[in-house]
Design an enzyme around this catalytic site. Sequence first.
Site, short mmCIF file in Angstrom:
data_model
loop_
_atom_site.label_atom_id
_atom_site.label_comp_id
_atom_site.label_asym_id
_atom_site.label_seq_id
_atom_site.Cartn_x
_atom_site.Cartn_y
_atom_site.Cartn_z
N TYR A 52 59.80 -13.24 33.50
CA TYR A 52 60.99 -13.16 34.35
C TYR A 52 60.90 -14.23 35.43
O TYR A 52 59.84 -14.42 36.05
CB TYR A 52 61.10 -11.78 35.01
CG TYR A 52 62.22 -11.72 36.02
CD1 TYR A 52 63.49 -11.32 35.64
CD2 TYR A 52 62.02 -12.14 37.34
CE1 TYR A 52 64.54 -11.31 36.55
CE2 TYR A 52 63.07 -12.14 38.25
CZ TYR A 52 64.33 -11.73 37.84
OH TYR A 52 65.35 -11.74 38.74
N GLU A 84 69.07 -16.53 37.48
CA GLU A 84 68.01 -15.76 36.83
C GLU A 84 67.81 -16.19 35.38
O GLU A 84 68.77 -16.45 34.67
CB GLU A 84 68.43 -14.28 36.89
CG GLU A 84 67.43 -13.30 36.38
CD GLU A 84 67.98 -11.89 36.48
OE1 GLU A 84 67.72 -11.21 37.48
OE2 GLU A 84 68.69 -11.46 35.54
#
Length: 380
Positions: free
Chosen positions: A101, A189
Amino acid sequence: MKLHEYQSKQIFARYGIPIPEGEVAATPQEARALAERLGPPVVIKAQVLVGGRGKAGGIQIARTPQEAEDLAARILSLQIKGLPVRKVLVARAVDIRQEIYLGIVVDRVASRPVMMASAEGGVDIEEVARTKPEAIQKVHIDPFVGLRNYQTLWLAKSIGLPAELHRDFGRIAQGLYRSFVDCDASLAEINPLVITPEGTLLALDAKIVLDDNGLFRHPDLAAMRDVDEETPSERAAREAGLSFVQLDGDIGCMVNGAGLAMATMDIIQHFGGMPANFLDIGGGARADRVAVALRLILADPKVKAILFNIFGGITRCDEVARGIVSVLEELRPDLPIVARLVGTNEEEGRRILETSGFRIQTARTLAEAAQKAVAAARGA
Ligand code: GDP
Ligand code: MN
């Protein structure tokens, strides 16, 4: 404003972030043609503005062009979290060794952006934050100094990335930060950023949320808005220039000014009620805008009472009152209404409401208005 995955990927690619080759299709036939051109296996991904598409069946791998067509047909018939899938991204499928992530958001408490990385990528990061917060590493970014290479190196090491990937990770993190700043984003993101079996990094998913207040500087980004993804209420509010957020309570609020709207919501809760929405009709609200606002409130079946809280400065109370009455005449709602109008032309505004023939309770103070609205919503 949220961007689709494929749009976010186009932006990330301009900043040197490696993205698997792919394109968008709106029909199964287009998906098939893309699969033929890219060469299978390909991944077919629903383009809807919600997360968790994988779990909802919106992401499938096709091994042949025929399978791509069939899977695209199936995904294009899905609704994911209430949103119909109108487009799919067809991209070259990638083998995955590990999912990471990497994301940036604005940390309001720290007054600066924070970059976060985790070795536990691919899954819902909010879930990781809840159950295993120590698995998320963070660095705050000084907006005047920018993201420093020692910070990205620290992140790479902290999540256990092999040394030979540190440089590439640093480049991707820098690209992500620059795209975040350049777009006036509130979130950027990559989840997952994957390590392939060949030992390279690739952004398999991409998400950008733009700060609406910065959109006027980015006509190219504003043009990316997918109006199909807005609810009718959101669209009506945006087109009328209203700030509108639907909430779970039963007292519809119409207020001028964001701060006053917040205070109104707080005081409703203080007296035991729950607001059905945040609605800021803005300064200088004219009758037509008030009408749109009232229609938005009345479109919500949860609403049991309506509270108007208008502070007349630039906004004249008589204008607001006329707007209220004209919509009441048109829609004839069967709901109790409480109005507090103070400031410019308040007597005239109150007179218009009181002689309108509608049953409108007026109030002098915000506390009195909130108490009356809470009681009205309870049917007292
Ligand atoms: P989300 O569920 O909406 O966040 O969609 P993602 O794009 O993040 O995809 C969800 C998951 O699908 C990823 O975490 C991967 O595990 C898997 N996935 C997506 N693209 C590919 C691909 O090209 N190959 C493989 N093997 N898996 C993929
Ligand atoms: Mn994802």
